[in-house]
Design an enzyme around this catalytic site. Sequence first.
Site, short mmCIF file in Angstrom:
data_model
loop_
_atom_site.label_atom_id
_atom_site.label_comp_id
_atom_site.label_asym_id
_atom_site.label_seq_id
_atom_site.Cartn_x
_atom_site.Cartn_y
_atom_site.Cartn_z
CE LYS A 74 -3.86 1.90 2.77
NZ LYS A 74 -4.70 1.63 3.97
CG LEU A 123 -4.06 7.18 4.27
CD1 LEU A 123 -3.04 6.74 5.32
CD2 LEU A 123 -4.05 6.20 3.11
CB SER A 149 -7.71 3.72 3.02
OG SER A 149 -7.02 2.99 4.01
CB SER A 150 -6.02 -1.46 1.67
OG SER A 150 -5.57 -1.11 2.95
CB ILE A 170 -7.61 3.15 10.79
CG1 ILE A 170 -7.63 3.85 12.16
CG2 ILE A 170 -8.37 3.98 9.75
CD1 ILE A 170 -6.93 5.18 12.19
N GLY A 171 -10.48 1.33 10.13
CA GLY A 171 -11.93 1.33 10.28
C GLY A 171 -12.59 0.35 9.33
N GLY A 172 -11.76 -0.51 8.73
CA GLY A 172 -12.24 -1.44 7.71
C GLY A 172 -11.43 -1.35 6.44
CB SER A 173 -8.44 0.72 5.65
OG SER A 173 -9.03 1.93 6.02
#
Length: 513
Positions: A74, A123, A149-150, A170-173
């Site tokens: 990433k 991000l 974000s990934s 960090i939240g589902g990335s």
Amino acid sequence: MAPILELPLSQLTKQLHEGSLDPKDVFYSYMEKTLAVHKKLNCCTEILLESLDQLETVGSNKEGLLYGVPVSIKDNCGYKGHDSSCGVLLHLEQPVQEDAVLVQVLKKQGAIPFVKTNVPQGLLSYDCSNPMYGQTVNPHNLQKTSGGSSGGEGALIGGGGSLLGIGSDIGGSIRIPASFCGICGFKPTAGRLSSQGFQAACRGQKSVPSTPGPIARDVDSLALCMQALLCDHMFSLDPTVPPLPFNMQIYQSSKPLRIGYLECDGFQQPSPSMVRSVREVKALLEQAGHTFVPFQPLRIDATFELMLEGVLADGATTLIQKLVGSPLDPTIKQQILPYTFPVWLKKTLSFLLKPWVSSLYLTDLLITDACICMKALRGDWIPLCSLQDYIKDTIAHWRRCNIDVLLCPVIAPAYNLLYCAKISTVATYTMLYNLLNFPAGVVPVTTVTKEDEEELKYYEGIYQDVYDKLFKEAVTGGEGLPVAVQCVALPWQEELCLRFMKEVEQLVKQSRK
């Protein structure tokens, strides 16, 4: 070229170690495929030309578990001499001075990081677009997002251009792009893998830690990557990581499990395909001898506020500063603009709207942002204390239910473009496990059917408000797109979580036969 690209990671590494495959053949096969996938999906930010030099000397690491394996990373994963842009102009032409610890470990294990992949601006989005590199799209439908974000990793691996990648969550990335793109993704407990060398758009906050993790085509690949990374070399490079090697005995266990499950978190009504995926997997696991226990997250309506209070504890000041001088990407504009309002306006609107917050279903991030600013100005530690209480209460609830693992939905199917910033609230399905710091992973199990699409026409949601309408619009037109389930375990039980994911994967494959 095709036979190499079709090999799963376990077989590829076996043939590389045996010498029946040459690392150069594998490398150039994937490089060629990556360029083709990128042309179609716009998922990469740059080719790491140093990988060509590493290819010439990779034989010195032939004993490594990932010998000769090309690995994508990433954008925010540090690679010496290259930018970790986080999708913002401010970080361009600011090459990092050394490899991230995980990159160093990958190289030691014989892997060859060969390409960097795209991310959203700043991000903090589950879309994947920024002003420098543009929008990454879904390998299964070019009118859909890859997630974020990934998202570059999800698109590249889902499109066949890489068979193993490193993302961050960090939240589902990691889990959302894996779900959207029909592949497997895993978020470990924060601290199990080193995050040294990963760039963050908002450094310093500790309430909701970001954690790196692997993304791949199958669960065995995730497990092999974890096994390779959890080695003495990583523990030596980063002494803050607990020296816990991968426990293969737990991963290979066949002991019957007590599995908690939920179809709806009570905050956002899932899409028809999300519900069906959990029901179908539950039935397969029950037939295999596992026991199920209903499980409902505690105070789920509070998790969204706790998440924002942690990630944006400074009232989004750091994030806004990072975006100064840069055009605001259309995919995050609706999410970011409320953060730029002056504090007095946030306070006023928070006061005026407070009586209607619950009935409005937290209808604007502005409300929470105002609360953040006021608490930050007072110097309160209330959000962190509330989070610690929430984690303690949830673990106690888990123990009372006497469950080993949890089966639950993950956002699916992939959204139509430009919807992610409009409905951040649905991310409760993934960000809950960042707040709790529980390991969690996703496994693709089905695809959207005509029946799912027909049922979606009657979708109204829990609150029947603007968010429910937007979610329905976002997932419409998803027939044929992949749908995953999410598997969760208690902190530091990565091997158990992966073992659970592996069993789900195997049972689904058997049912298709």
